[in-house]
Design a protein around this motif. Sequence first.
Motif, PDB file in Angstrom:
ATOM      1  N   THR A   1     102.741   9.869 -55.593  1.00 53.53           N
ATOM      2  CA  THR A   1     102.313  11.266 -55.730  1.00 53.53           C
ATOM      3  C   THR A   1     101.540  11.714 -54.496  1.00 53.53           C
ATOM      4  O   THR A   1     101.734  12.838 -54.002  1.00 53.53           O
ATOM      5  CB  THR A   1     101.435  11.429 -56.986  1.00 53.53           C
ATOM      6  N   PHE A   2     100.688  10.858 -53.990  1.00 56.08           N
ATOM      7  CA  PHE A   2      99.935  11.194 -52.781  1.00 56.08           C
ATOM      8  C   PHE A   2     100.873  11.369 -51.584  1.00 56.08           C
ATOM      9  O   PHE A   2     100.711  12.305 -50.785  1.00 56.08           O
ATOM     10  CB  PHE A   2      98.912  10.093 -52.492  1.00 56.08           C
ATOM     11  N   ALA A   3     101.863  10.482 -51.446  1.00 53.62           N
ATOM     12  CA  ALA A   3     102.799  10.564 -50.321  1.00 53.62           C
ATOM     13  C   ALA A   3     103.643  11.838 -50.392  1.00 53.62           C
ATOM     14  O   ALA A   3     103.837  12.533 -49.385  1.00 53.62           O
ATOM     15  CB  ALA A   3     103.704   9.339 -50.306  1.00 53.62           C
ATOM     16  N   LEU A   4     104.146  12.179 -51.576  1.00 57.25           N
ATOM     17  CA  LEU A   4     104.940  13.403 -51.725  1.00 57.25           C
ATOM     18  C   LEU A   4     104.095  14.643 -51.468  1.00 57.25           C
ATOM     19  O   LEU A   4     104.589  15.636 -50.903  1.00 57.25           O
ATOM     20  CB  LEU A   4     105.547  13.456 -53.129  1.00 57.25           C
ATOM     21  N   SER A   5     102.827  14.609 -51.870  1.00 58.68           N
ATOM     22  CA  SER A   5     101.942  15.759 -51.637  1.00 58.68           C
ATOM     23  C   SER A   5     101.690  15.963 -50.150  1.00 58.68           C
ATOM     24  O   SER A   5     101.753  17.093 -49.648  1.00 58.68           O
ATOM     25  CB  SER A   5     100.618  15.549 -52.385  1.00 58.68           C
ATOM     26  N   CYS A   6     101.412  14.881 -49.448  1.00 63.31           N
ATOM     27  CA  CYS A   6     101.159  14.995 -48.008  1.00 63.31           C
ATOM     28  C   CYS A   6     102.412  15.408 -47.246  1.00 63.31           C
ATOM     29  O   CYS A   6     102.316  16.081 -46.206  1.00 63.31           O
ATOM     30  CB  CYS A   6     100.633  13.665 -47.462  1.00 63.31           C
ATOM     31  N   THR A   7     103.579  15.031 -47.745  1.00 59.62           N
ATOM     32  CA  THR A   7     104.823  15.389 -47.064  1.00 59.62           C
ATOM     33  C   THR A   7     105.024  16.897 -47.023  1.00 59.62           C
ATOM     34  O   THR A   7     105.571  17.428 -46.044  1.00 59.62           O
ATOM     35  CB  THR A   7     106.012  14.712 -47.763  1.00 59.62           C
ATOM     36  N   MET A   8     104.594  17.608 -48.056  1.00 54.67           N
ATOM     37  CA  MET A   8     104.734  19.067 -48.048  1.00 54.67           C
ATOM     38  C   MET A   8     103.904  19.692 -46.933  1.00 54.67           C
ATOM     39  O   MET A   8     104.359  20.618 -46.246  1.00 54.67           O
ATOM     40  CB  MET A   8     104.328  19.630 -49.413  1.00 54.67           C
ATOM     41  N   PHE A   9     102.699  19.206 -46.733  1.00 56.27           N
ATOM     42  CA  PHE A   9     101.891  19.696 -45.621  1.00 56.27           C
ATOM     43  C   PHE A   9     102.538  19.342 -44.278  1.00 56.27           C
ATOM     44  O   PHE A   9     102.508  20.135 -43.338  1.00 56.27           O
ATOM     45  CB  PHE A   9     100.486  19.106 -45.686  1.00 56.27           C
ATOM     46  N   GLU A  10     103.107  18.140 -44.217  1.00 54.46           N
ATOM     47  CA  GLU A  10     103.764  17.723 -42.989  1.00 54.46           C
ATOM     48  C   GLU A  10     104.940  18.640 -42.652  1.00 54.46           C
ATOM     49  O   GLU A  10     105.154  19.010 -41.489  1.00 54.46           O
ATOM     50  CB  GLU A  10     104.249  16.287 -43.133  1.00 54.46           C
TER      51      GLU A  10
ATOM     52  N   LEU B   1     114.352  18.210 -51.436  1.00 51.61           N
ATOM     53  CA  LEU B   1     114.271  16.855 -51.994  1.00 51.61           C
ATOM     54  C   LEU B   1     112.845  16.511 -52.396  1.00 51.61           C
ATOM     55  O   LEU B   1     112.592  16.013 -53.512  1.00 51.61           O
ATOM     56  CB  LEU B   1     114.791  15.852 -50.964  1.00 51.61           C
ATOM     57  N   ASN B   2     111.890  16.781 -51.520  1.00 56.75           N
ATOM     58  CA  ASN B   2     110.494  16.457 -51.808  1.00 56.75           C
ATOM     59  C   ASN B   2     109.963  17.272 -52.981  1.00 56.75           C
ATOM     60  O   ASN B   2     109.235  16.754 -53.837  1.00 56.75           O
ATOM     61  CB  ASN B   2     109.646  16.713 -50.557  1.00 56.75           C
ATOM     62  N   LEU B   3     110.346  18.545 -53.031  1.00 52.92           N
ATOM     63  CA  LEU B   3     109.859  19.405 -54.106  1.00 52.92           C
ATOM     64  C   LEU B   3     110.408  18.968 -55.456  1.00 52.92           C
ATOM     65  O   LEU B   3     109.668  18.915 -56.452  1.00 52.92           O
ATOM     66  CB  LEU B   3     110.234  20.856 -53.817  1.00 52.92           C
ATOM     67  N   TYR B   4     111.692  18.654 -55.518  1.00 50.04           N
ATOM     68  CA  TYR B   4     112.268  18.189 -56.781  1.00 50.04           C
ATOM     69  C   TYR B   4     111.652  16.858 -57.214  1.00 50.04           C
ATOM     70  O   TYR B   4     111.394  16.639 -58.408  1.00 50.04           O
ATOM     71  CB  TYR B   4     113.777  18.050 -56.647  1.00 50.04           C
ATOM     72  N   LEU B   5     111.420  15.967 -56.261  1.00 51.88           N
ATOM     73  CA  LEU B   5     110.827  14.675 -56.606  1.00 51.88           C
ATOM     74  C   LEU B   5     109.420  14.838 -57.171  1.00 51.88           C
ATOM     75  O   LEU B   5     109.067  14.206 -58.176  1.00 51.88           O
ATOM     76  CB  LEU B   5     110.794  13.771 -55.373  1.00 51.88           C
ATOM     77  N   ILE B   6     108.616  15.693 -56.539  1.00 56.43           N
ATOM     78  CA  ILE B   6     107.236  15.826 -57.023  1.00 56.43           C
ATOM     79  C   ILE B   6     107.195  16.577 -58.349  1.00 56.43           C
ATOM     80  O   ILE B   6     106.341  16.300 -59.213  1.00 56.43           O
ATOM     81  CB  ILE B   6     106.355  16.514 -55.954  1.00 56.43           C
ATOM     82  N   LEU B   7     108.132  17.504 -58.575  1.00 57.17           N
ATOM     83  CA  LEU B   7     108.180  18.190 -59.870  1.00 57.17           C
ATOM     84  C   LEU B   7     108.587  17.233 -60.982  1.00 57.17           C
ATOM     85  O   LEU B   7     108.013  17.263 -62.082  1.00 57.17           O
ATOM     86  CB  LEU B   7     109.148  19.372 -59.801  1.00 57.17           C
ATOM     87  N   VAL B   8     109.568  16.371 -60.719  1.00 57.35           N
ATOM     88  CA  VAL B   8     109.962  15.378 -61.718  1.00 57.35           C
ATOM     89  C   VAL B   8     108.800  14.425 -61.998  1.00 57.35           C
ATOM     90  O   VAL B   8     108.544  14.047 -63.156  1.00 57.35           O
ATOM     91  CB  VAL B   8     111.200  14.609 -61.234  1.00 57.35           C
ATOM     92  N   THR B   9     108.069  14.065 -60.958  1.00 54.75           N
ATOM     93  CA  THR B   9     106.922  13.172 -61.137  1.00 54.75           C
ATOM     94  C   THR B   9     105.836  13.828 -61.988  1.00 54.75           C
ATOM     95  O   THR B   9     105.268  13.193 -62.891  1.00 54.75           O
ATOM     96  CB  THR B   9     106.348  12.773 -59.767  1.00 54.75           C
TER      97      THR B   9
ATOM     98  N   LEU C   1      94.371  11.858 -62.817  1.00 52.71           N
ATOM     99  CA  LEU C   1      93.982  12.267 -61.468  1.00 52.71           C
ATOM    100  C   LEU C   1      95.200  12.463 -60.575  1.00 52.71           C
ATOM    101  O   LEU C   1      95.228  13.374 -59.737  1.00 52.71           O
ATOM    102  CB  LEU C   1      93.045  11.228 -60.859  1.00 52.71           C
ATOM    103  N   ALA C   2      96.213  11.621 -60.737  1.00 51.42           N
ATOM    104  CA  ALA C   2      97.443  11.798 -59.971  1.00 51.42           C
ATOM    105  C   ALA C   2      98.127  13.108 -60.345  1.00 51.42           C
ATOM    106  O   ALA C   2      98.659  13.817 -59.473  1.00 51.42           O
ATOM    107  CB  ALA C   2      98.387  10.621 -60.218  1.00 51.42           C
ATOM    108  N   GLU C   3      98.112  13.455 -61.624  1.00 55.28           N
ATOM    109  CA  GLU C   3      98.689  14.733 -62.073  1.00 55.28           C
ATOM    110  C   GLU C   3      97.944  15.910 -61.466  1.00 55.28           C
ATOM    111  O   GLU C   3      98.551  16.864 -60.958  1.00 55.28           O
ATOM    112  CB  GLU C   3      98.627  14.796 -63.607  1.00 55.28           C
ATOM    113  N   VAL C   4      96.615  15.849 -61.511  1.00 56.75           N
ATOM    114  CA  VAL C   4      95.806  16.924 -60.924  1.00 56.75           C
ATOM    115  C   VAL C   4      96.036  17.016 -59.423  1.00 56.75           C
ATOM    116  O   VAL C   4      96.157  18.115 -58.861  1.00 56.75           O
ATOM    117  CB  VAL C   4      94.312  16.687 -61.248  1.00 56.75           C
ATOM    118  N   MET C   5      96.104  15.872 -58.757  1.00 51.30           N
ATOM    119  CA  MET C   5      96.301  15.859 -57.307  1.00 51.30           C
ATOM    120  C   MET C   5      97.631  16.500 -56.922  1.00 51.30           C
ATOM    121  O   MET C   5      97.705  17.307 -55.989  1.00 51.30           O
ATOM    122  CB  MET C   5      96.243  14.416 -56.791  1.00 51.30           C
ATOM    123  N   GLY C   6      98.713  16.152 -57.632  1.00 52.47           N
ATOM    124  CA  GLY C   6     100.006  16.726 -57.317  1.00 52.47           C
ATOM    125  C   GLY C   6     100.044  18.228 -57.510  1.00 52.47           C
ATOM    126  O   GLY C   6     100.554  18.967 -56.647  1.00 52.47           O
TER     127      GLY C   6
END
Length: 462
Positions: free
Chosen positions: A48-57, A78-86, A391-396
């Motif tokens: 979740t942290f990696a997918l979140s940072c990828t959007m900023f990248e 791809l990143n958006l669909y993955l983080i939404l599924v997560t 916390l992972a849910e809130v972070m995403g």
Amino acid sequence: MASFLLDSALMFGTQTLFFGFGWLFFMRKLFKFYEIRNMFVQVLFSVTFALSCTMFELIIFEILGIMDSNSRYFHWQLNLYLILVTLIVVIPLYISSQIARVLPCVRRKMSIWVSVAIWLVFIYFFWKLGDPFPILNRKHGIFSIEQPISRVGVIGVTIIGILSGFGAVNAPYTYMAYFIRNIDDSEISNSERRLLQTMDMIISKKKRIALAKKENSLRYQDDSMSQSSGGKRMMKMWNIFSGISSSSSENISALQTEVASLEELSRQMFVDYVDLRETKDRVVYSKTLKGRYYDIVGHFFSIYCVYKIIMCTINIIFDRVGKVDPVTRGLSILVNWLGFKVDVLFWSQHVSFILVGIIVITSIRGLLITLTKFFYAIASSKSSNAIVLCLAEVMGMYFVSSVLLMRMNVPEEYRTIITRVLGQLDFSFYHRWFDVIFLVSALTSIVFLYIAHQQSSSKRTG
């Protein structure tokens, strides 16, 4: 094809670095005092942290023109669909399974169905969340990307508004030396002396309880040895009716009640003593060079807090949402009002990169610090896994909503791909909603901090 493969290798390489950083933060910083052996929880938090940072990248890559535009768009989706599924499926479903396992009335064979039922309840309320808000047009179907993004945006923007409002008020209150009350050494010594006296009383009463229990035990053994089996039974009944043993047990019960009260008092006194010591350390620290620097920063934050509250109030009253990003507005002031000859296209790209970089770094750092404090405040060895998942849910949701709000902070030419990926949302609504939540959070924080400061001062004078 070769360009797409190189771009994909770059993205997956940076995601691996983000995953590694999240793993190190997870293991070394956030949860170092708690034993979490569930490997899936650790991986899920880091993913979740990696997918979140990828959007900023990807926003930074968009500004700098790194990677092919089609590759960026593919990885955006791809990143958006993955983080939404997560966020909508994986994490809530695993939390539901954890809840089902601890329910005493649920058998192991039924835990799967109970987990699915809890997850369906979550999906129902998640879906109904979008009804009160004007976030979508009716033309969007049920399975369109706008449906989950709009609801995640409401939750995430609410979290951002609450944290931003509290942070804008708490930062000057924490940094400014004006709000630090002066502590005398005599006050600390008196608090320490009272705490030690209370601890001595607790130890003394526990010794009396131990001696009373030992005396009753020896008396019972003597009676057992001196009486036959029949006489032993008669002696027990006589002691019960005569009140010999009852008076001793009543004395022990009274002492135990007093000890419990004193232990509760000692805990409160210990908290007060630690607070006095920390306040004294803050007073000493505020007189150092670094402390004076933080005092200046606190004054700056206080001005920013007042300005932000005023601007949010104006935006809410007049239903106003900024349509020009700060970089373009600043450059237009330099060119049109001050007469500077500035290459707007060149500087808008570089200043936007710097601005977005600052926002990304401060957002990630601020959220990780907040997660650390929150986890230490409520975590225990039994609830750590569930809290980590929450916390992972809130972070995403926080990071997805940050991208949604960040769209207004970049020039128009860089908003296109963000709009294409996130869908046709009412972006103005989220900025108005942020202003409302920020204003409520800031004013509430001012009230609570004022009450806490007054109580602290009255406790000192009393």
